[in-house]
Design a protein around this motif. Structure first.
Motif, PDB file in Angstrom:
ATOM      1  N   ASN A   9       0.801  -1.226   0.000  1.00  0.00           N
ATOM      2  CA  ASN A   9       0.000   0.000   0.000  1.00  0.00           C
ATOM      3  C   ASN A   9       0.835   1.277   0.000  1.00  0.00           C
ATOM      4  N   ASP A  10       2.114   1.165   0.304  1.00  0.00           N
ATOM      5  CA  ASP A  10       3.008   2.317   0.231  1.00  0.00           C
ATOM      6  C   ASP A  10       3.428   2.491  -1.223  1.00  0.00           C
ATOM      7  N   ILE A  11       3.170   3.671  -1.806  1.00  0.00           N
ATOM      8  CA  ILE A  11       3.396   3.830  -3.245  1.00  0.00           C
ATOM      9  C   ILE A  11       4.866   3.653  -3.619  1.00  0.00           C
ATOM     10  N   LYS A  12       5.786   4.069  -2.748  1.00  0.00           N
ATOM     11  CA  LYS A  12       7.201   3.905  -3.068  1.00  0.00           C
ATOM     12  C   LYS A  12       7.636   2.450  -2.940  1.00  0.00           C
ATOM     13  N   ARG A  13       7.048   1.718  -2.002  1.00  0.00           N
ATOM     14  CA  ARG A  13       7.418   0.306  -1.853  1.00  0.00           C
ATOM     15  C   ARG A  13       6.929  -0.523  -3.045  1.00  0.00           C
ATOM     16  N   ILE A  14       5.776  -0.168  -3.585  1.00  0.00           N
ATOM     17  CA  ILE A  14       5.301  -0.877  -4.777  1.00  0.00           C
ATOM     18  C   ILE A  14       6.305  -0.710  -5.907  1.00  0.00           C
ATOM     19  N   VAL A  15       6.743   0.523  -6.117  1.00  0.00           N
ATOM     20  CA  VAL A  15       7.709   0.782  -7.176  1.00  0.00           C
ATOM     21  C   VAL A  15       9.058   0.150  -6.838  1.00  0.00           C
ATOM     22  N   ALA A  16       9.396   0.067  -5.545  1.00  0.00           N
ATOM     23  CA  ALA A  16      10.656  -0.564  -5.135  1.00  0.00           C
ATOM     24  C   ALA A  16      10.650  -2.052  -5.458  1.00  0.00           C
ATOM     25  N   TYR A  17       9.558  -2.746  -5.138  1.00  0.00           N
ATOM     26  CA  TYR A  17       9.488  -4.170  -5.476  1.00  0.00           C
ATOM     27  C   TYR A  17       9.454  -4.367  -6.986  1.00  0.00           C
ATOM     28  N   SER A  18       8.890  -3.401  -7.697  1.00  0.00           N
ATOM     29  CA  SER A  18       8.950  -3.453  -9.152  1.00  0.00           C
ATOM     30  C   SER A  18      10.396  -3.391  -9.626  1.00  0.00           C
ATOM     31  N   LEU A  41       6.744 -14.051 -18.855  1.00  0.00           N
ATOM     32  CA  LEU A  41       5.401 -13.690 -19.324  1.00  0.00           C
ATOM     33  C   LEU A  41       4.453 -13.496 -18.147  1.00  0.00           C
ATOM     34  N   VAL A  42       4.489 -14.408 -17.188  1.00  0.00           N
ATOM     35  CA  VAL A  42       3.638 -14.264 -15.997  1.00  0.00           C
ATOM     36  C   VAL A  42       4.015 -13.000 -15.231  1.00  0.00           C
ATOM     37  N   THR A  43       5.330 -12.747 -15.143  1.00  0.00           N
ATOM     38  CA  THR A  43       5.790 -11.529 -14.468  1.00  0.00           C
ATOM     39  C   THR A  43       5.286 -10.286 -15.181  1.00  0.00           C
ATOM     40  N   ALA A  44       5.254 -10.315 -16.516  1.00  0.00           N
ATOM     41  CA  ALA A  44       4.754  -9.174 -17.294  1.00  0.00           C
ATOM     42  C   ALA A  44       3.281  -8.905 -16.972  1.00  0.00           C
ATOM     43  N   PHE A  45       2.497  -9.970 -16.840  1.00  0.00           N
ATOM     44  CA  PHE A  45       1.084  -9.815 -16.478  1.00  0.00           C
ATOM     45  C   PHE A  45       0.945  -9.200 -15.089  1.00  0.00           C
ATOM     46  N   LEU A  46       1.700  -9.726 -14.123  1.00  0.00           N
ATOM     47  CA  LEU A  46       1.633  -9.205 -12.757  1.00  0.00           C
ATOM     48  C   LEU A  46       2.110  -7.755 -12.702  1.00  0.00           C
ATOM     49  N   THR A  47       3.151  -7.451 -13.475  1.00  0.00           N
ATOM     50  CA  THR A  47       3.693  -6.090 -13.494  1.00  0.00           C
ATOM     51  C   THR A  47       2.648  -5.093 -13.968  1.00  0.00           C
ATOM     52  N   ALA A  48       1.986  -5.418 -15.077  1.00  0.00           N
ATOM     53  CA  ALA A  48       0.954  -4.520 -15.605  1.00  0.00           C
ATOM     54  C   ALA A  48      -0.167  -4.335 -14.591  1.00  0.00           C
ATOM     55  N   PHE A  49      -0.530  -5.412 -13.890  1.00  0.00           N
ATOM     56  CA  PHE A  49      -1.616  -5.315 -12.907  1.00  0.00           C
ATOM     57  C   PHE A  49      -1.238  -4.408 -11.751  1.00  0.00           C
ATOM     58  N   TYR A  50      -0.060  -4.617 -11.127  1.00  0.00           N
ATOM     59  CA  TYR A  50       0.223  -3.856  -9.912  1.00  0.00           C
ATOM     60  C   TYR A  50       0.563  -2.392 -10.206  1.00  0.00           C
ATOM     61  N   ILE A  51       1.167  -2.105 -11.370  1.00  0.00           N
ATOM     62  CA  ILE A  51       1.488  -0.700 -11.627  1.00  0.00           C
ATOM     63  C   ILE A  51       0.223   0.081 -11.975  1.00  0.00           C
ATOM     64  N   PHE A  52      -0.750  -0.563 -12.638  1.00  0.00           N
ATOM     65  CA  PHE A  52      -1.998   0.152 -12.910  1.00  0.00           C
ATOM     66  C   PHE A  52      -2.934   0.118 -11.713  1.00  0.00           C
ATOM     67  N   ARG A  53      -2.757  -0.819 -10.816  1.00  0.00           N
ATOM     68  CA  ARG A  53      -3.427  -0.715  -9.513  1.00  0.00           C
ATOM     69  C   ARG A  53      -2.993   0.577  -8.839  1.00  0.00           C
ATOM     70  N   LEU A  54      -1.702   0.875  -8.928  1.00  0.00           N
ATOM     71  CA  LEU A  54      -1.183   2.111  -8.355  1.00  0.00           C
ATOM     72  C   LEU A  54      -1.755   3.335  -9.069  1.00  0.00           C
ATOM     73  N   VAL A  55      -1.765   3.305 -10.404  1.00  0.00           N
ATOM     74  CA  VAL A  55      -2.283   4.438 -11.182  1.00  0.00           C
ATOM     75  C   VAL A  55      -3.751   4.702 -10.853  1.00  0.00           C
ATOM     76  N   PHE A  56      -4.564   3.657 -10.890  1.00  0.00           N
ATOM     77  CA  PHE A  56      -5.997   3.834 -10.666  1.00  0.00           C
ATOM     78  C   PHE A  56      -6.307   4.226  -9.225  1.00  0.00           C
ATOM     79  N   SER A  57      -5.545   3.682  -8.270  1.00  0.00           N
ATOM     80  CA  SER A  57      -5.801   3.990  -6.862  1.00  0.00           C
ATOM     81  C   SER A  57      -5.417   5.419  -6.507  1.00  0.00           C
TER      82      SER A  57
END
Length: 643
Positions: A311-320, A429-445
């Motif tokens: 839930n911390d926006i910087k930590r999401i990008v850090a794990y990315s 490929l699975v990582t690419a799917f997860l990446t798109a999901f969590y970064i746009f979770r951040l954008v939309f939230s």
């Protein structure tokens, strides 16, 4: 003397001036640091153009060590790989310096911060320009020191000090193996010079070393493999790969400009640069290559699963960042070094953009970092929104943004290498799917939906000043365009031929040299995976914002595992930290207090007891002393007569 000397020298001068005179220049420190780094950028561009024209630049400054067979120079070497790294480091550093002017305006450690980031820039430039292992190691440690100092910039916060200490300690684990690898390389090859080691390495293929010789046992290990693996341990620590990844998310306690500069675009890529630079060694060891590939592949998907629930926006990008570094390592382990460096380059642009975008949001919300207290910021922060969206699209791998080209190149090289390469492609490929999901979770939230901003923060909500948004716009443009140099079409991919003189592709990656209909089909698959991730994030956080919470309650254990980062920190605490603390306390009580302090204190007590006995004879009466003297004289005379 060549102009390349000025590339690291200018930031060094900026560090000395702001460090020594920061007390007086204070809020004007940026007038020293920003022009200095901008000058390094101009000179780096000039050096890149020279190298692109076919030149290799080298400047020996002085002989550092000359003792027997150990001869080490302080020298600057700029080839194709170095030229790319110089552009990345100076471009991001210059933009971060400019961004800092607005972000840390009024901070009491303003001049100190500029001094440290100038020192970091100098150290990173010296690292990538090194032509020998010892210079590499010294500045490898220097960037680690700068990381520690900058994470702890707000040293009044205990969390910042703890995060800095954690980063320093975890990196020491990796650097211990790195140091052993350098020592073994010198013992084996008799030199620490890159070219000398690379030339001698093929002659040592098949040579073994007995790891249990000192214990009388037998455990022969290929010496090239052992050197490569020890050096890779250093890369694992610096580039936050499993199992030494835990320091990087905690490093987000530092100011956002440092998250962008050190922990996204430059220092953490040093491990990937190391493997690429030492590719002649790694290519000689299939075992080491497999270890690099598997470490990267597992790290990529592991970190992505954690980013899903933070839930911390910087930590999401850090794990990315951890995940994307895994992508790069996987490419290098498959022998696709150029693809790994290409992704390093594009990632530096869009990940620095994402971190600085997070900083712009945090700045506007007076320090708020929890995305659950955001929402609806699109209209209030349009520049931040559109630039952040550009970075998110690039990270997700959607064409024509940069991340698509570099990520697709890695996936293609993995798939076409055959064998386990297909498995790595599936992981990617699975990582690419997860990446798109969590970064746009951040954008939309953060930017869409209803506002969850507190009344106090909403009162001050505004777009960031130009000194913050200009770097965002510049990085957004780079996030769109920098990938075009690697467009996968005949004659248009400039990355592979440019880096070919330095990065010799491993034979497993040579099968992927051409382009075919299969590659274009795989492109569609990877884009479809990213699009599905974005669509799912839209459904979860825009269409049905209550759905994620309901799924989290249903998933239960899976959600908790992801939210608690697979309990890695807790496992380390139980397995390493607590036993170490318990052992230290036992040694303190049993050895330090009982034996060492006991011996010292015992001598003191004996001395005190003897002094107390002697004190009984000191009455202070003169007649008593005269009596003792007479008795003594009688005793002496008696002994003389009756002996």
């Amino acid at each position: 003397m060549s102009s390349i000397v000025l590339i690291p020298l200018l930031p060094l001068v900026a560090f000395l001036v702001t460090g020594l005179f920061g007390r007086w220049i204070g809020p004007r420190a940026h007038w020293v640091a920003v022009p200095a780094v901008a000058g390094s950028w101009v000179l780096s561009v000039a050096a890149f153009l020279e190298v692109a024209g076919g030149a290799t630049l080298h400047e020996t400054l002085y002989r550092w060590i000359g003792s027997g067979s150990l001869n080490v120079d302080i020298a600057l070497h700029v080839d194709q790989l170095t030229a790319v790294m110089l552009l990345l480091v100076t471009t991001v550093s210059a933009l971060v310096h400019l961004y800092t002017v607005g972000y840390l305006h009024g901070d009491k450690g303003y001049a100190r911060f500029f001094a440290y980031i100038a020192l970091f820039t100098f150290s990173m430039l010296m690292l990538v320009m090194a032509d020998n292992f010892l210079q590499l190691y010294v500045f490898w440690e220097a960037v680690g020191l700068c990381s520690y100092l900058l994470i702890a910039h707000w040293y009044e916060k205990k969390s910042a000090c703890d995060a800095a200490t954690k980063a320093f300690v975890v990196n020491r684990i990796g650097d211990f193996g790195f140091g052993l690898g350098i020592l073994l390389a010198f013992v084996t090859f008799g030199s620490l010079d890159y070219q000398a080691v690379f030339s001698a390495a093929p002659d040592h293929v098949g040579q073994t070393i007995n790891l249990l010789g000192w214990a009388g046992g037998e455990w022969p290990v290929d010496v090239i493999t052992l050197i490569a693996l020890l050096l890779f341990v250093g890369a694992v620590g610096k580039s936050a790969q499993l199992p030494l990844h835990t320091w990087l998310p905690d490093a987000m306690e530092g100011p956002t400009p440092i998250s962008a500069l050190i922990h996204a675009a430059t220092m953490v890529t040093a491990g990937v640069f190391l493997v690429a630079r030492l590719n002649p060694l790694f290519n000689l060891s299939p075992v080491a290559m497999d270890v690099v590939a598997w470490t990267g592949g597992v790290t990529a998907i592991f970190a992505a699963t954690i980013a899903l629930t933070q839930n911390d926006i910087k930590r999401i990008v850090a794990y990315s960042t951890v995940s994307q570094l895994g992508y790069m390592m996987m490419a290098c382990g498959l022998g696709a070094y150029a693809a790994g460096i290409f992704h390093l380059l594009t990632h530096g642009a869009f990940k620095a953009l994402l971190f600085l975008g997070c900083g712009s949001v945090i700045h506007a919300l007076s320090g708020e970092q929890d995305l659950r207290r955001m929402g609806g910021l699109k209209s209030a922060m349009p520049i931040t929104y559109w630039t952040f969206l550009a970075g998110a699209i690039a990270l997700a791998g959607i064409p024509p943004f940069a991340g698509f080209f570099s990520k697709d190149e890695i996936l293609w090289k993995a798939f076409s290498s055959g064998g386990t390469g297909v498995l790595f492609w599936a992981l990617g490929l699975v990582t690419a799917f997860l990446t798109a999901f969590y970064i746009f979770r951040l954008v939309f939230s953060v930017f869409h939906g209803r506002s969850r901003v507190s009344k106090e923060a909403a009162h001050h909500l505004h777009e960031s000043p130009a000194v913050i948004t200009i770097p965002l716009v510049a990085l957004a443009i780079l996030s769109l365009t920098v990938g075009w140099v690697g467009i996968p079409a005949e004659g248009m991919n400039a990355i592979d031929p440019f880096l070919a003189p330095v990065l010799q592709a491993h034979e497993a990656a040579e099968h992927a040299a051409g382009h075919s209909g299969v590659e274009y089909a795989l492109m569609l698959v990877s884009v479809a995976a990213a699009a599905c991730g974005i669509a799912l994030a839209y459904a979860f956080y825009v269409v049905s914002p209550g759905l994620p919470q309901r799924l989290a309650s249903v998933a239960g254990a899976l959600y908790r595992v992801s939210f608690n980062k697979w309990y890695v920190d807790e496992i380390y605490d139980a397995v390493f930290v607590r036993p170490t603390v318990a052992l230290a306390r036992a040694l303190w009580r049993g050895v330090d207090v009982a034996i060492i302090d006991g011996a010292v204190n015992g001598v003191g007590r004996v001395t005190q007891a003897w002094a107390a006995l002697l004190r009984l004879m000191q009455s202070g009466q003169l007649q008593h002393y005269a009596l003792f003297m007479a008795l003594g004289a009688v005793l002496v005379v008696g002994i003389y007569f009756f002996r």
